[in-house]
Design a protein around this motif. Sequence first.
Motif, PDB file in Angstrom:
ATOM      1  N   LEU B 285      33.739  42.052  34.399  1.00 37.78           N
ATOM      2  CA  LEU B 285      34.876  41.789  35.244  1.00 37.78           C
ATOM      3  C   LEU B 285      34.263  42.057  37.032  1.00 37.78           C
ATOM      4  O   LEU B 285      34.203  41.829  38.083  1.00 37.78           O
ATOM      5  N   ILE B 299      43.308  39.017  42.706  1.00 36.59           N
ATOM      6  CA  ILE B 299      43.530  38.284  40.746  1.00 36.59           C
ATOM      7  C   ILE B 299      44.691  38.275  40.753  1.00 36.59           C
ATOM      8  O   ILE B 299      45.891  38.643  40.984  1.00 36.59           O
ATOM      9  N   VAL B 302      43.665  38.399  34.404  1.00 34.87           N
ATOM     10  CA  VAL B 302      42.527  38.603  33.416  1.00 34.87           C
ATOM     11  C   VAL B 302      42.024  38.277  32.128  1.00 34.87           C
ATOM     12  O   VAL B 302      43.548  39.315  31.585  1.00 34.87           O
ATOM     13  N   LEU B 386      38.951  34.584  34.486  1.00 32.89           N
ATOM     14  CA  LEU B 386      39.771  35.035  35.820  1.00 32.89           C
ATOM     15  C   LEU B 386      39.964  33.954  36.586  1.00 32.89           C
ATOM     16  O   LEU B 386      39.596  33.430  36.614  1.00 32.89           O
TER      17      LEU B 386
END
Lengths: 455, 455
Positions: B285, B299, B302, B386
Motif C-alpha cells: 500500500l 482511498i 483496499v 486500491l
Amino acid sequence: MKNDTPAAVHPLAVFAATLDWQDVPVPVRRRTEDLLVDWFGSVLAGQGARPVRSIADFALAQGPEAGPCEVLGHARGSAPMAAAMANAAASHVAEQDDVHNGSVFHPAAVVFAPALAVAQQRGASGSDFLAACVAGYEVGIRVGEFLGRSHYRVFHTTATAGTLAAAAAVGRLLRLTPLQMQHAFGSAGTQSAGLWEFLATGADSKQLHTAHAATAGLMAACLAQDGFTGAADIFTGARGLAAGMSTDADPSRLVDGLGTRWATAETSFKWHASCRHTHPAADALLQLMQAHKLQAQDIAEVTCHVHQGALDVLGPVVSPVTVHQSKFSMGTVLALVARFGHAGLGEFDAGFLAPETVALRERVTMVLDAEVDAAYPRRWIGKVTLRTTDGRVLQGRVDEPKGDPGNTLSREEITAKALRLAAYGSPALPADAAAAAVERLWGIEQQPRVGWLLG
Amino acid sequence: MKNDTPAAVHPLAVFAATLDWQDVPVPVRRRTEDLLVDWFGSVLAGQGARPVRSIADFALAQGPEAGPCEVLGHARGSAPMAAAMANAAASHVAEQDDVHNGSVFHPAAVVFAPALAVAQQRGASGSDFLAACVAGYEVGIRVGEFLGRSHYRVFHTTATAGTLAAAAAVGRLLRLTPLQMQHAFGSAGTQSAGLWEFLATGADSKQLHTAHAATAGLMAACLAQDGFTGAADIFTGARGLAAGMSTDADPSRLVDGLGTRWATAETSFKWHASCRHTHPAADALLQLMQAHKLQAQDIAEVTCHVHQGALDVLGPVVSPVTVHQSKFSMGTVLALVARFGHAGLGEFDAGFLAPETVALRERVTMVLDAEVDAAYPRRWIGKVTLRTTDGRVLQGRVDEPKGDPGNTLSREEITAKALRLAAYGSPALPADAAAAAVERLWGIEQQPRVGWLLG
C-alpha cells in the motif's frame, strides 16, 4: 456464585470457583482425605529418586532459600513454584499414586502439590485446602474424559489435563471469581503438554510432566488473580485443546453431573507399584493362582486379554533395564505377582531382574480383547488365560481390580500403604515421624491453618 | 564433537552441542548482533505492559530477592528461571521483535532471554553467548519448519518450537554433550505448548507463551546437565511432536543445510509494530501511495490479496478494542500506514481508535490469493488492489517487505529503532542510558564476561 459472572462463563469454571466444602457430600470428603494420605506416602517414597532429585535441585536453585511452602523430604521451605515443582515431581515416580479409570488420569500427582504450596503460603484452613483439591480432581478428571482416547494415544493425560486440574485447585484457594477461573483455565490449557514418546527409551519425562502441570496450573491461577486473561474457550474453541490435541473430544464430559456426580470418589488407589494398565491382569492372575493353589513354577504361559491402551503403553517395554521401566512391563509385573503375591516397591527393587522373574516374564504375552477394550476406560476388566506346566488351561477374571471404588482400601490399608511408602523413601523418614505425620494428616479437615506436613 | 556421541544421536543435537563461534560465518555473526540489539529494544518497550508486569511480578515472587541474572527494566537480578521468564514475557508484546518467514517463528522472543540469564549466571564470554544464541535460532527455526503449516493453524509455533530453541541455546552455554543435548530436546519437546485460541478474545496468552517456552527450555537443558533423560526421538517418534501436533511434518527440514545454511541470517526485522502477517500488504500500500502520490483521503477501498495464514490469524479481528488487538487488524494497520506512512508504536497508541482510522479500517478487506499463498511461508509477497475515491483501480506489490533479508535494516536503522523502543517503555529508560547500553551491546562479542545490559 459471585456477582461478576457473565452468562457466558463456562459452567466448569463457575463450579470450580464456587465450590464450598459444605457442598461436598460427607463420603466424598472422607475419600478426599483418603486420597491425600495416599498421596503423602507416594511423595515420601519418590522424593529420593534420581530424576526427582534432579527436578528438586533445579527447583530449589530457582527459588528463595526459605519460604512458607514445604518441600517434602528436604526439611526446608521455598516459594510456591519451587515447592509445587519438587513435590509434584515426587508424586508419581513410585507408580503408587491414585488413578481415575474413566479419564486415565492421575489426579493426586498434579493436584495436591500445588494446592498444598498455596495453602501453606496463604495460611488456608484444612477444609478450604481440601475443597480446593476436590475442585482440582473434578476439573482434571472431566478434562481428561473430554480429551478422550485419541488424546491419550499420544499425550500423557495426567500432564495435559493436569495443568487444568492444578489451576482449578490453586484458583479455588485464591478465591478467583468464575470469570478469573475461566481465564486461569485458558492460561493453563495453553500450556498443556506431555508426550508419551519418552516411553520408547524409558526416559525420565513422567516426573517432568507432573512437575510441569503443577507449576503451569499454579502460575495460570496466580496470573488470573492479577488480571491476566486467557482464552475464553480453551476447550472447544476452533484453535483450542480439542482442535489441537484430540479427534474424539466430547464436550458433554466437561460438565457431566457437575455437583451431583463426584469424580473424586471414583478415583482408584493403586495396590501394585506398577503402571495401572498392568493391575487388572495382575489381579486376575492372583485370583486364579489362589483358586487353584498354584505356585510360580506351575506357570507355563500367561496370555493377558487387554485393552488397546495397555498395548500402547506397555507394548514397547519388552526388555526393561531399569526398575522404573519394569513397572511398565506386563511380564515383569505378572512374574512378581506370581512369585510374591504382590508387586510392591520392595518386590520390584529386589526382583525385577532376578533370573526367575525374567524367565517368567518371557512367558507372558498380551492380546487385544474386544470385551475388555469396549469396557475401557470406564471399567478396567482383568482377564488372563494361564497354561500350567501340567497342561491345564485356566481362565482368570476380575471385574474390579483391588483399589477401585467397588473394591477400595480401608483406612487401615491406606495408612499401612503410606507408612510402607514413607519407609521406602531415601533417606527414609523415621517410622515414628511418619506415623505421627500420617496421624496428623487424617485430622487435617479440622486444622484452622494448613501447617507443614512433617512439622 | 565430544567423544560420547553415539551414532544414533540426532544431527540437530550434535550441531547445537558442538557449534563454535568460529564456525559461524562473519556476516552471520554480525547479523546475530543485529538481532540481539533489536531484541533489547523490544524488551525495554514491552517490560511495562500490563500482561508482562503480571508475569514479571509472579516470576520475581517465585525467585530469590537477588541474583546474577538481570531482570530488564526492574533494576534487579534473580535466578535464571525468574529472569528468563520476565524478559521473555517482555520480548513479544510490542510486536516489534524479529521473525523467520519460512517457519513463522519469532526466535528472539524465546532465545535471547534464557541464554542471557544463563550467560550472566555462568559468566560466559560474549562470543560464547552469541554462539549459543545462534544454536537456538538454528534449532528453533528448523523445528518450526519441520512442524509445518498444519501445526501453525492451531499452535503458536513460537511457543512450541520455542521450547527447543531455548533448550538449544541454554544447552550450548552449559556445554552439554550431544547426547545430553538430545535429552534436553526430549524434555523441551514434551513441554511444547501454545494454542492460538486466545486470539478469539484477544487474551494475554502470547506473553505467557514466550515466557513458558523460555523457561521450559531452560529447565530442560539444566536437567539434562544433571543426567535427566528425555525422549530420544521427540521429533518423529510414534508419540512425539509430529505425531501429536502436525499432519504435514517434514523431518528433512530438521537437518536442512546444517552448518552451511544459516537460518539466523534469514530472520527478518519488523518495521511496523504489528503482526507480521500485515506487513506485506502494508508495504504494498505504501509503495502504491508513494508512486501515485495518494493521501489517506484518496482511498475508497483496499483489497489485500493474502495467504491463508493471514486470514487465520487476522480474520477474527474485526473490531479491535485494545491496542494489542489492533495490531492483528489488517484494516487498522493499513489505515495507520495510509495516514502516517508508518505503523509504529506511537501511531498505534495515538491513532488505533481515531475516527479517521476506524473509517479507513472498515474499507479494507482480505481475500485469499493463490500466488501469495503458494509462495508462503518462504516468501511473504504483498499485493493490494486500491480503488481511489475518483474511481481509479490500482495494483500495488512488494516481493520483500522492509526488514526481510533482501531489504534489511542498516545498523543505524536498528539502533534508531531500539532507541525508539526504549523510549516507549514504561517507565522509559533515560535516553542517554539507552544509548550507552545499545552502544555497549554492539561490542558484546569482545566482552570476556557477559555483564548486565543496563550496567
